[in-house]
Design a protein around this motif. Structure first.
Motif, PDB file in Angstrom:
ATOM      1  N   VAL A 113      21.921  42.453  -1.581  1.00 59.00           N
ATOM      2  CA  VAL A 113      23.432  43.228  -1.125  1.00 59.00           C
ATOM      3  C   VAL A 113      24.642  42.115  -0.458  1.00 59.00           C
ATOM      4  CG1 VAL A 113      25.067  44.671  -0.187  1.00 59.00           C
ATOM      5  CG2 VAL A 113      22.355  45.265  -1.177  1.00 59.00           C
ATOM      6  N   PRO A 114      25.189  41.077  -1.549  1.00 61.42           N
ATOM      7  CA  PRO A 114      26.464  39.991  -1.183  1.00 61.42           C
ATOM      8  C   PRO A 114      27.257  41.003   0.166  1.00 61.42           C
ATOM      9  CG  PRO A 114      26.777  40.398  -3.712  1.00 61.42           C
ATOM     10  CD  PRO A 114      25.959  41.422  -2.745  1.00 61.42           C
ATOM     11  N   THR A 115      27.316  40.556   1.503  1.00 63.40           N
ATOM     12  CA  THR A 115      27.745  40.813   2.679  1.00 63.40           C
ATOM     13  C   THR A 115      28.940  40.120   3.328  1.00 63.40           C
ATOM     14  OG1 THR A 115      25.710  42.270   2.341  1.00 63.40           O
ATOM     15  CG2 THR A 115      26.869  41.970   4.805  1.00 63.40           C
ATOM     16  N   ALA A 116      29.455  40.838   3.325  1.00 61.40           N
ATOM     17  CA  ALA A 116      31.139  39.370   3.835  1.00 61.40           C
ATOM     18  C   ALA A 116      30.748  39.761   5.967  1.00 61.40           C
ATOM     19  CB  ALA A 116      31.831  40.043   3.907  1.00 61.40           C
ATOM     20  N   VAL A 117      30.363  38.570   6.182  1.00 64.09           N
ATOM     21  CA  VAL A 117      30.327  38.476   7.540  1.00 64.09           C
ATOM     22  C   VAL A 117      31.836  38.295   8.457  1.00 64.09           C
ATOM     23  CG1 VAL A 117      28.534  38.145   9.435  1.00 64.09           C
ATOM     24  CG2 VAL A 117      28.179  37.989   7.482  1.00 64.09           C
ATOM     25  N   TYR A 118      32.476  39.152   8.942  1.00 64.55           N
ATOM     26  CA  TYR A 118      34.046  38.430   9.569  1.00 64.55           C
ATOM     27  C   TYR A 118      34.447  38.984  10.397  1.00 64.55           C
ATOM     28  CZ  TYR A 118      35.060  43.038   8.559  1.00 64.55           C
ATOM     29  OH  TYR A 118      35.517  44.760   8.528  1.00 64.55           O
ATOM     30  N   THR A 119      35.300  37.916  11.528  1.00 62.17           N
ATOM     31  CA  THR A 119      35.863  38.655  12.459  1.00 62.17           C
ATOM     32  C   THR A 119      36.691  39.752  12.634  1.00 62.17           C
ATOM     33  OG1 THR A 119      35.682  35.968  12.673  1.00 62.17           O
ATOM     34  CG2 THR A 119      37.137  37.370  14.542  1.00 62.17           C
ATOM     35  N   GLY A 120      36.644  40.626  13.154  1.00 59.93           N
ATOM     36  CA  GLY A 120      37.120  41.895  13.150  1.00 59.93           C
ATOM     37  C   GLY A 120      38.356  41.491  14.373  1.00 59.93           C
ATOM     38  N   VAL A 121      39.805  41.671  14.475  1.00 64.83           N
ATOM     39  CA  VAL A 121      40.517  42.485  15.419  1.00 64.83           C
ATOM     40  C   VAL A 121      40.855  42.968  15.865  1.00 64.83           C
ATOM     41  CG1 VAL A 121      40.704  39.354  15.853  1.00 64.83           C
ATOM     42  CG2 VAL A 121      42.252  40.924  14.374  1.00 64.83           C
ATOM     43  N   ASP A 122      41.017  44.200  17.161  1.00 60.11           N
ATOM     44  CA  ASP A 122      42.124  44.770  17.213  1.00 60.11           C
ATOM     45  C   ASP A 122      43.104  44.459  17.745  1.00 60.11           C
ATOM     46  OD1 ASP A 122      41.669  45.142  20.322  1.00 60.11           O
ATOM     47  OD2 ASP A 122      39.594  46.096  20.282  1.00 60.11           O
ATOM     48  N   ARG A 123      43.928  45.755  17.701  1.00 63.45           N
ATOM     49  CA  ARG A 123      45.429  45.747  18.640  1.00 63.45           C
ATOM     50  C   ARG A 123      45.492  45.199  19.806  1.00 63.45           C
ATOM     51  NH1 ARG A 123      47.309  51.498  18.590  1.00 63.45           N
ATOM     52  NH2 ARG A 123      46.029  51.946  16.640  1.00 63.45           N
ATOM     53  N   HIS A 124      44.734  45.160  20.662  1.00 60.10           N
ATOM     54  CA  HIS A 124      44.250  44.720  22.098  1.00 60.10           C
ATOM     55  C   HIS A 124      43.794  42.957  22.196  1.00 60.10           C
ATOM     56  CE1 HIS A 124      45.074  48.363  23.304  1.00 60.10           C
ATOM     57  NE2 HIS A 124      44.253  48.531  22.610  1.00 60.10           N
ATOM     58  N   HIS A 125      43.243  42.478  20.900  1.00 63.01           N
ATOM     59  CA  HIS A 125      42.751  41.317  21.430  1.00 63.01           C
ATOM     60  C   HIS A 125      43.871  39.970  22.114  1.00 63.01           C
ATOM     61  CE1 HIS A 125      44.466  38.372  18.007  1.00 63.01           C
ATOM     62  NE2 HIS A 125      45.233  39.402  17.401  1.00 63.01           N
ATOM     63  N   THR A 126      43.120  38.958  22.053  1.00 62.05           N
ATOM     64  CA  THR A 126      43.621  37.650  22.597  1.00 62.05           C
ATOM     65  C   THR A 126      43.042  36.972  22.499  1.00 62.05           C
ATOM     66  OG1 THR A 126      42.078  38.688  25.347  1.00 62.05           O
ATOM     67  CG2 THR A 126      44.594  39.642  24.454  1.00 62.05           C
ATOM     68  N   GLY A 127      42.234  36.971  21.625  1.00 59.94           N
ATOM     69  CA  GLY A 127      41.296  35.373  21.193  1.00 59.94           C
ATOM     70  C   GLY A 127      40.641  35.925  20.398  1.00 59.94           C
ATOM     71  N   LEU A 128      39.820  37.306  20.759  1.00 60.63           N
ATOM     72  CA  LEU A 128      38.410  36.538  21.102  1.00 60.63           C
ATOM     73  C   LEU A 128      37.885  38.801  20.413  1.00 60.63           C
ATOM     74  CD1 LEU A 128      37.706  38.095  24.939  1.00 60.63           C
ATOM     75  CD2 LEU A 128      37.178  35.841  23.619  1.00 60.63           C
TER      76      LEU A 128
END
Length: 466
Positions: A96-111
């Motif tokens: 199964v092709p799977t994307a592994v990615y960075t999610g950022v929420d509305r409060h992110h500060t670089g993390l």
């Protein structure tokens, strides 16, 4: 939709990957599936600015004829990626092709958090439908390391296990690459620091300007050498670098990267966030080339950014970089070259593929202005230098971008130009990516001077198949 259906206008590349309109930045998740190359990228579908980041998606059977697909990843309201689906990779997870990615929420500060999305129809070669998992596999950086930058997962296999790298920066200004054990892609374990900026080889190769390392990528060559590719958060413009060496066991079931050599990956000012694809017999690399012009010009054009041509990367016996354009790019050459001899001027098309060989000091003029300025590439095989001199052609609002000098024992250059995207290859030893915008009164004209110089150039034309 083909690449031909994009925003056009002065300086618009026609043959490299970019969306039909608006914003593109980092290439993500180059992936081979059912006979096609897939390439994803950071994309704002609403405006030519860095905001509202989705994953765009193209695929190709030949690396030159790219087909646009529907957006692959979209921020989820209220979810861990609601403020953007940032950079990552794509892997085959048990079919199964799977994307592994960075999610950022509305409060992110670089993390960021590390998120997964699955292809809904793996049997479909176009991979047009994706579904994100509702919960991140990693919600943030590990405790105790004072991490202030955390993003860009890259999954690889080493020692019979699956691992992931994550780019990081620490509060004291030290950049690093963090390591996770993710043999089970839904169960991640922090496995230590793979490498940080205090490493003497890294410090010698990159200096001490970077406060974070982004988009870590790892590839392995046929002789077992590992190459670590890094985007250096080190100023404006930021740069890229590479380190070669080996992976060794470390600590409690972890790994450490033992660097042997390293240096600048691309010597230009308009290349960042490269992504690599490990294939059985080679490794391919794409980078992002940002716009080096004023935002008002970008807004008028309606598009921003482009991905580079694919490049084949390898390692020499001494640990230094070997890089050449992917051979598939020759499919874009016209049947007959437009120039085959040095010493007399020849008009240049909007897009071309040019090779110049020098036996002594040789000049390659590509543009001239009404004021007498010249865009030049200067080869000096005796000195072991190739210089890109763009004095007179502004970059990012500055009147002059200054010359770039590459020190490499090479007597040949290959120049790929597609609109404003300028890609220079110094033999197979170095690469330079710049954006050069032709003004209305500039004349694109080739003149090669130098005793014994040879030149052959082809106009780039749309592929007739695919």
């Amino acid at each position: 939709m083909s690449l031909a259906a994009q925003c056009t206008g002065p300086g618009a590349p026609r043959f490299r990957v970019r969306p039909p309109a608006n914003w593109i930045n980092d290439p993500n998740g180059p992936f081979r599936w059912r006979g096609r190359h897939h390439l994803f990228y950071q994309h704002n579908p609403d405006a030519p600015v860095h905001a509202n980041v989705h994953w765009g998606h193209v695929s190709s059977a030949d690396l030159v004829h790219w087909e646009h697909h529907p957006i692959a990843l979209t921020p989820t309201p209220g979810g861990p990626d609601e403020a953007g689906c940032w950079s990552g990779c794509v892997v085959d997870d048990d079919g199964v092709p799977t994307a592994v990615y960075t999610g950022v929420d509305r409060h992110h500060t670089g993390l960021g958090s590390i998120c997964l999305a699955r292809a809904l129809m793996p049997e479909d070669e176009t991979l047009t439908d994706w579904r994100p998992l509702p919960t991140p596999v990693v919600t943030g950086p590990p405790d105790g390391l004072d991490v202030v930058m955390f993003r860009d997962p890259f999954v690889f296999t080493g020692g019979g296990r699956r691992w992931a790298l994550v780019g990081a920066g620490h509060a004291d200004g030290t950049p690093s690459v963090l390591l996770y054990d993710c043999d089970d892609l839904t169960d991640w374990r922090f496995a230590g620091v793979l490498l940080d900026g205090d490493d003497p080889v890294a410090a010698h190769a990159f200096g001490d300007g970077a406060v974070g390392w982004e988009c870590p990528q790892l590839l392995r060559t046929a002789d077992g050498t590992w190459m670590l590719v890094l985007s250096l958060w080190d100023g404006n413009p930021s740069s890229t670098g590479y380190l070669t060496g080996r992976l060794t066991p470390s600590g409690d079931n972890g790994l450490r990267f033992e660097a042997r050599a390293g240096g600048r990956l691309d010597h230009g000012r308009d290349f960042y966030a490269p992504a690599v694809l490990q294939e059985p017999d080679r490794a391919l690399l794409w980078g992002w080339s940002w716009e080096a012009r004023e935002q008002a010009e970008v807004d008028r054009a309606g598009w921003a950014g482009v991905l580079t041509a694919p490049r084949v990367v390898d390692v020499r016996a001494d640990g230094s970089l070997r890089v050449v354009p992917a051979p598939e790019l020759e499919l874009l050459r016209a049947d007959v070259p437009f120039v085959t001899a040095a010493g007399r001027p020849a008009g240049l098309p909007e897009a071309y593929d040019l090779t110049v060989t020098a036996s002594g000091r040789t000049g390659v003029r590509l543009l001239r202005s009404a004021s007498g300025a010249e865009l030049m590439v200067l080869l000096d095989p005796d000195e072991g230098t190739v210089t890109l001199d763009r004095d007179g052609w502004p970059r990012g609002g500055a009147e002059s971008a200054g010359p770039i000098v590459v020190r490499a024992p090479a007597d040949e250059v290959r120049i790929l130009v597609d609109g404003s995207l300028f890609e220079l290859f110094v033999g197979d030893r170095a690469m330079v990516t710049e954006r050069v915008y032709r003004r209305p009164d500039d004349v694109a004209e080739l003149l090669v001077t130098g005793a014994g110089a040879t030149v052959t150039g082809w106009e780039l034309v749309p592929p007739t198949h695919g």
